[in-house]
Design a protein around this motif. Structure first.
Motif, PDB file in Angstrom:
ATOM      1  N   LEU A 334      -1.515   0.586   6.392  1.00  0.00           N
ATOM      2  CA  LEU A 334      -1.535   0.518   4.931  1.00  0.00           C
ATOM      3  C   LEU A 334      -0.492   1.458   4.338  1.00  0.00           C
ATOM      4  O   LEU A 334       0.220   1.097   3.384  1.00  0.00           O
ATOM      5  N   ARG A 337       3.110  -0.049   5.451  1.00  0.00           N
ATOM      6  CA  ARG A 337       3.502  -1.336   4.876  1.00  0.00           C
ATOM      7  C   ARG A 337       3.442  -1.347   3.356  1.00  0.00           C
ATOM      8  O   ARG A 337       4.292  -1.940   2.689  1.00  0.00           O
ATOM      9  N   HIS A 338       2.424  -0.701   2.790  1.00  0.00           N
ATOM     10  CA  HIS A 338       2.189  -0.797   1.352  1.00  0.00           C
ATOM     11  C   HIS A 338       2.354   0.524   0.613  1.00  0.00           C
ATOM     12  O   HIS A 338       2.224   0.547  -0.613  1.00  0.00           O
ATOM     13  N   ARG A 370      -3.628  -1.627  -7.919  1.00  0.00           N
ATOM     14  CA  ARG A 370      -2.587  -2.053  -6.960  1.00  0.00           C
ATOM     15  C   ARG A 370      -2.989  -1.642  -5.553  1.00  0.00           C
ATOM     16  O   ARG A 370      -2.774  -2.389  -4.590  1.00  0.00           O
ATOM     17  N   ALA A 374      -3.705  -4.024  -2.273  1.00  0.00           N
ATOM     18  CA  ALA A 374      -3.028  -3.802  -0.989  1.00  0.00           C
ATOM     19  C   ALA A 374      -4.043  -3.716   0.151  1.00  0.00           C
ATOM     20  O   ALA A 374      -3.819  -4.276   1.235  1.00  0.00           O
ATOM     21  N   ASP A 377      -5.395  -7.220   0.714  1.00  0.00           N
ATOM     22  CA  ASP A 377      -4.364  -8.062   1.339  1.00  0.00           C
ATOM     23  C   ASP A 377      -4.228  -7.740   2.820  1.00  0.00           C
ATOM     24  O   ASP A 377      -4.082  -8.648   3.653  1.00  0.00           O
ATOM     25  N   LEU A 378      -4.278  -6.447   3.162  1.00  0.00           N
ATOM     26  CA  LEU A 378      -4.118  -6.070   4.562  1.00  0.00           C
ATOM     27  C   LEU A 378      -5.337  -6.494   5.381  1.00  0.00           C
ATOM     28  O   LEU A 378      -5.194  -6.904   6.540  1.00  0.00           O
TER      29      LEU A 378
END
Length: 389
Positions: A334, A337-338, A370, A374, A377-378
């Motif tokens: 996390l 990537r984000h 946000r 994230a 989404d992960l």
């Protein structure tokens, strides 16, 4: 010359996971990275910058080991007004350099080598290592255990039970019945109930906080650790306090004398002189962050991500669901990537590897949401269900 070798005991202690994570965030931010920080264990409030003008010259020097007398009186009155439990400011309370030191000194004062301390999971990251540093043995229960399960873990070596209420990281509060059960256990088996209540202000508006001291007003077996740092939005000031029977306070005072002498005197004088004003300024902001916490919980739920039950503090403990990643892998990915920082659930006990801790105290709501997206989404991107499909 060979480097100095630590003791086996200290070498066996790991870093505090949440602090280690946030040190990494500080380093990334220093290099210019924009990190959505959901890992910080504090709430950022609009607190007026302190002015030390007008304080007594004594504010620049040592205070009584138990703390600045006026602050002890203010804290005793504050605790009594919230709990109904009287506290003698002269002998039943000691101001400490943060609540961590209050917890550690309490453990050091009551444990003999090999004594066991029962700690329900999710546990705060420092509890087990503080027990180990005091030559004790932490005994954990999985996150789904109840207070009734604690009785099955009591042995002849059990000395204490630690509870965090309201709870970091779930936001859960112990009910009156649960607290009564714990007190019966403590009374029956001669145990010490250590109640970490540093988030006592962080309950939804209108809901009373029930302190563990309510069921043991004579402090026969209860120690309450609390924190102005958390409840007043001044975590960096490192001002906590411990409430206990006068016989234990005498022992804790000896430890404090040898460790830090006293809590930071000038800050304690300032807090004593401005106690009511700071609390009045902070309380509305506390309610705002608690409401934000529960909106974030709803945002997770809207994406199908469940969190362990709770409505207080500024934390959530969302499940990783069907993600194939464990909590450490998830938190690392996390962040990579984000650019969103959380704390791996495994830090809060072996049974918690399918969760991450999310704090809502350090970011505005748009960035929090946000971060929620994230995380969700992960979870979906690493879902075993997605791979099967």
């Amino acid at each position: 010359m060979a480097p100095l070798s630590p003791s086996v005991l200290v070498d066996s202690i790991g870093e505090a996971a949440s602090i280690k994570q946030n040190n990494l965030v500080y380093e990334l931010q220093a290099d210019g990275a924009d990190i959505i920080t959901l890992s910080l264990g504090e709430a950022f409030f609009d607190v007026p910058a302190p002015s030390f003008e007008g304080l007594t010259p004594a504010a620049h020097h040592y205070s009584h080991t138990r703390g600045v007398p006026l602050l002890r009186h203010k804290l005793a009155k504050y605790h009594e007004s919230g709990s109904g439990t009287p506290v003698d400011p002269d002998c039943e309370i000691m101001v400490t350099a943060g609540s961590k030191s209050a917890l550690f000194m309490t453990l050091a004062a009551i444990l003999e080598p090999g004594d066991e301390v029962i700690i329900p999971e999710p546990l705060w990251v420092s509890y087990p290592d503080q027990v180990r540093l005091c030559r004790g043995i932490p005994v954990s229960l999985p996150w789904h255990a109840t207070v009734d399960d604690i009785a099955a873990r009591v042995t002849a070596r059990t000395r204490a039970i630690i509870v965090n209420n309201p709870h970091n990281p779930t936001g859960r509060r112990l009910s009156d019945d649960e607290l009564r059960t714990l007190h019966v256990l403590a009374e029956t088996h001669g145990l010490v109930l250590i109640a970490d209540e540093v988030y006592s202000e962080f309950v939804p508006g209108g809901d009373p906080f029930v302190s563990a001291s309510v069921f043991d007003p004579d402090k026969r077996h209860t120690v309450v650790c609390n924190s102005m740092s958390k409840n007043f939005g001044i975590s960096g000031w490192r001002v906590g306090y411990v409430i206990a029977h006068e016989s234990l306070i005498r022992q804790l005072a000896k430890l404090q004398q040898h460790l830090v002498t006293c809590a930071p005197t000038i800050l304690c004088h300032y807090l004593a002189e401005n106690f009511e004003q700071i609390l009045a300024h902070t309380r509305p902001q506390i309610q705002q962050v608690v409401e934000r916490r529960n909106r974030v919980a709803e945002a997770f739920a809207a994406r199908g991500v469940t969190s362990l039950p709770g409505d207080s503090t500024f934390y959530l403990f969302p499940s990783l669901g069907s993600s194939r990643l464990d909590s450490t892998e998830f938190a690392d990915e996390l962040l990579r990537r984000h650019r969103v920082s959380t704390v791996a659930g495994i830090s809060y006990g072996a049974s918690c590897d399918r969760f991450v801790r999310v704090s809502v105290g350090a970011e505005p709501e748009d960035r929090l949401l946000r971060g929620v997206e994230a995380i969700c989404d992960l979870i979906e991107a690493t879902s075993t269900a997605e791979e099967t499909a």
